[in-house]
Design a protein around this motif. Sequence first.
Motif, short mmCIF file in Angstrom:
data_model
loop_
_atom_site.label_atom_id
_atom_site.label_comp_id
_atom_site.label_asym_id
_atom_site.label_seq_id
_atom_site.Cartn_x
_atom_site.Cartn_y
_atom_site.Cartn_z
N ILE A 183 -8.47 -17.98 -0.09
CA ILE A 183 -7.07 -17.70 0.29
C ILE A 183 -6.78 -16.21 0.25
O ILE A 183 -6.40 -15.60 1.25
CB ILE A 183 -6.10 -18.44 -0.65
N ALA A 184 -6.94 -15.61 -0.91
CA ALA A 184 -6.48 -14.23 -1.11
C ALA A 184 -7.21 -13.24 -0.21
O ALA A 184 -6.58 -12.34 0.36
CB ALA A 184 -6.63 -13.83 -2.58
N ASP A 185 -8.52 -13.39 -0.08
CA ASP A 185 -9.26 -12.42 0.75
C ASP A 185 -8.93 -12.57 2.23
O ASP A 185 -9.04 -11.59 2.99
CB ASP A 185 -10.76 -12.56 0.52
N ARG A 186 -8.53 -13.75 2.65
CA ARG A 186 -8.10 -13.89 4.04
C ARG A 186 -6.80 -13.11 4.27
O ARG A 186 -6.61 -12.48 5.32
CB ARG A 186 -7.92 -15.37 4.39
N LEU A 187 -5.90 -13.16 3.29
CA LEU A 187 -4.67 -12.38 3.40
C LEU A 187 -4.97 -10.89 3.35
O LEU A 187 -4.42 -10.10 4.13
CB LEU A 187 -3.72 -12.77 2.27
N LEU A 188 -5.84 -10.51 2.43
CA LEU A 188 -6.20 -9.10 2.32
C LEU A 188 -6.89 -8.60 3.59
O LEU A 188 -6.67 -7.47 4.03
CB LEU A 188 -7.13 -8.89 1.12
N GLU A 189 -7.74 -9.45 4.17
CA GLU A 189 -8.43 -9.07 5.40
C GLU A 189 -7.45 -8.80 6.53
O GLU A 189 -7.63 -7.86 7.32
CB GLU A 189 -9.41 -10.18 5.80
N ALA A 190 -6.39 -9.61 6.59
CA ALA A 190 -5.39 -9.42 7.65
C ALA A 190 -4.68 -8.07 7.49
O ALA A 190 -4.49 -7.33 8.47
CB ALA A 190 -4.38 -10.56 7.63
N VAL A 191 -4.29 -7.74 6.26
CA VAL A 191 -3.62 -6.45 6.01
C VAL A 191 -4.61 -5.31 6.25
O VAL A 191 -4.26 -4.29 6.86
CB VAL A 191 -3.08 -6.41 4.57
N TRP A 192 -5.85 -5.47 5.80
CA TRP A 192 -6.87 -4.43 5.96
C TRP A 192 -7.14 -4.15 7.44
O TRP A 192 -7.23 -3.00 7.86
CB TRP A 192 -8.14 -4.88 5.24
N ARG A 193 -7.22 -5.21 8.22
CA ARG A 193 -7.51 -5.06 9.64
C ARG A 193 -6.39 -4.29 10.34
O ARG A 193 -6.63 -3.38 11.12
CB ARG A 193 -7.69 -6.44 10.27
N GLU A 194 -5.15 -4.64 10.02
CA GLU A 194 -4.02 -3.93 10.62
C GLU A 194 -3.98 -2.48 10.16
O GLU A 194 -3.67 -1.57 10.94
CB GLU A 194 -2.71 -4.64 10.28
N ALA A 195 -4.31 -2.25 8.88
CA ALA A 195 -4.33 -0.87 8.36
C ALA A 195 -5.36 -0.03 9.08
O ALA A 195 -5.12 1.15 9.38
CB ALA A 195 -4.59 -0.90 6.86
N LEU A 196 -6.53 -0.61 9.38
CA LEU A 196 -7.55 0.13 10.12
C LEU A 196 -7.03 0.57 11.48
O LEU A 196 -7.29 1.70 11.93
CB LEU A 196 -8.80 -0.73 10.28
N TRP A 197 -6.31 -0.31 12.15
CA TRP A 197 -5.75 0.06 13.45
C TRP A 197 -4.71 1.17 13.32
O TRP A 197 -4.65 2.08 14.16
CB TRP A 197 -5.13 -1.16 14.13
N LEU A 198 -3.87 1.10 12.31
CA LEU A 198 -2.85 2.13 12.12
C LEU A 198 -3.47 3.51 11.91
O LEU A 198 -2.99 4.51 12.42
CB LEU A 198 -1.95 1.77 10.93
N VAL A 199 -4.59 3.53 11.14
CA VAL A 199 -5.30 4.80 10.96
C VAL A 199 -5.99 5.21 12.25
O VAL A 199 -5.92 6.37 12.69
CB VAL A 199 -6.31 4.69 9.81
N ARG A 200 -6.67 4.25 12.87
CA ARG A 200 -7.43 4.52 14.10
C ARG A 200 -6.53 5.07 15.20
O ARG A 200 -6.92 6.00 15.94
CB ARG A 200 -8.09 3.21 14.56
N ASP A 201 -5.32 4.55 15.31
CA ASP A 201 -4.40 4.98 16.38
C ASP A 201 -3.55 6.18 15.98
O ASP A 201 -2.68 6.60 16.75
CB ASP A 201 -3.48 3.81 16.77
N GLY A 202 -3.78 6.72 14.79
CA GLY A 202 -3.03 7.90 14.36
C GLY A 202 -1.60 7.62 13.98
O GLY A 202 -0.77 8.55 13.90
N ILE A 203 -1.25 6.37 13.75
CA ILE A 203 0.13 6.02 13.40
C ILE A 203 0.44 6.38 11.96
O ILE A 203 1.55 6.79 11.63
CB ILE A 203 0.37 4.50 13.61
N ALA A 204 -0.54 6.20 11.07
CA ALA A 204 -0.32 6.47 9.65
C ALA A 204 -1.62 6.92 9.01
O ALA A 204 -2.71 6.61 9.49
CB ALA A 204 0.20 5.21 8.95
N THR A 205 -1.48 7.66 7.92
CA THR A 205 -2.65 8.05 7.13
C THR A 205 -2.90 7.01 6.05
O THR A 205 -2.05 6.14 5.79
CB THR A 205 -2.42 9.41 6.46
N THR A 206 -4.04 7.12 5.38
CA THR A 206 -4.32 6.19 4.29
C THR A 206 -3.28 6.30 3.19
O THR A 206 -2.86 5.29 2.61
CB THR A 206 -5.71 6.45 3.70
N ALA A 207 -2.82 7.53 2.91
CA ALA A 207 -1.81 7.72 1.86
C ALA A 207 -0.48 7.07 2.26
O ALA A 207 0.20 6.46 1.44
CB ALA A 207 -1.61 9.20 1.58
#
Length: 472
Positions: A183-207
């Motif tokens: 359960i938990a890692d599936r939720l984390l994976e969803a947030v992680w995947r979206e975070a990668l796109w936000l960084v990749r597209d220059g929308i947000a930094t890791t911080a």
Amino acid sequence: MRAAIVGGGVIGGGWAARFAVMGWEVRVFDPAPDAEARLSPIMEAAARALPMLYEAPMPEPGAVSYHADLAEAVEGADWVQESVPERLDLKQAVWREILDAAPRGAMLGSSTSGFRPGELQEGMGSEGRILVAHPFNPVYLLPLVELVGSAKTDAGLLEKASEILTGIGMYPLRVRAEIDAHIADRLLEAVWREALWLVRDGIATTAEIDDAIRMGFGLRWAQMGLFETYRLGGGEAGMRHFLKQFGPCLQLPWTRLTEVPDFDDALVETIAAQSDAQSGGVTIPQLARRRDDNLVAILRALKMQGNAAGAVLRDHDATLRGRLDETLPMVTVRRVVPADWTDTNGHMNEGRYGQIFSDAAEEFMHHVGADAAYIAAGHSYFTAETTIRYLAETLAGERVRVETRVTLGEGRKLRLVHEMRGEADGTLRAGCDQFLLHVSLDTRRSCPPLPAVAAEVERIARLHAGETPVQG
């Protein structure tokens, strides 16, 4: 009780530390010659941080030994926890060895974050004995462990596993059916995947992404989770209104959840560089210490409210309490000083001395029968006066005890003299003279205690008569 930990990485070390601090003998299997050196910082961190969560005396820590032979490590084990790297062929090979050597009645858990128990059991004829017991880092502080069985697993086995895990202060979440990543890692994976796109597209930094979580919904999730948070978002009308108002947003292209960015060198370098900048040169051990202290403070705060993970901690704390020894010195408190009890000088805040002596008085009250039921029935003791002497510094992580003497116990009057001492050397850190009056909670005025409590107080006062407390 004996736990065998197979694999001495971060997760295996966390399991070893959790079991050991909770009084289990622990045997660690890791053939690497530096296994003990690698795990020592984790064991030390757990021994420091985990007891800070508890007011009750902790069990004596269990002995920890390191073994290069798997059969030797699992011999006589009550619980075997496999925490080797996430490769199915490797895990299956290790499990074959474990099943050959472990006692038939041992509980068998895997820390796998992604594999299903049926996959681990495949071709072994293990009759569903292998369970997934997936924890979260740091295992010695976070209570969640996802507990998953296969179609072959007997419900009684899962129940027994739940009891053992609850007994070491964890919160076993029974996953209803086998599914990749639970359960938990599936939720984390969803947030992680979206975070990668936000960084990749220059929308947000890791911080910036971490700030969005830790400054906002992460705090809400820590004590309420996802659905109950959204229920509140619907106001008085609750979840139905929330779904009606925000449900249509799911049709909007807000996220790229179903897509995965190319995990190329450029993205890896971008994330790594931003993470380095975000840390500001703080070392990994420093970050881990900061994380541990923060988690202790958050969990203790939740414990005071009896919510979420704090309720698990509160209930487990209660199971560690025992009846007081009335002979002198009468130890009413034995605990580790939490990090959130210190002030800007780095030592225990004077207000916390008042708290620890108050806790000592409450333990005494509980001992003589003025417990929660007595208070609920409308009777209690109120402190009328205290005098505290501060004699020596006390630092976070130090083990202390409070010794209590009854110097007056007659009628509505109760006088307790407390001494707080360092557990290791017995040095006197502070003394407290506390005068209490018995009151009616209906009138909020002084009144005699009920006969049973009065008799107990008077009996212990006679037992302690003639003993002169030392206060420096």
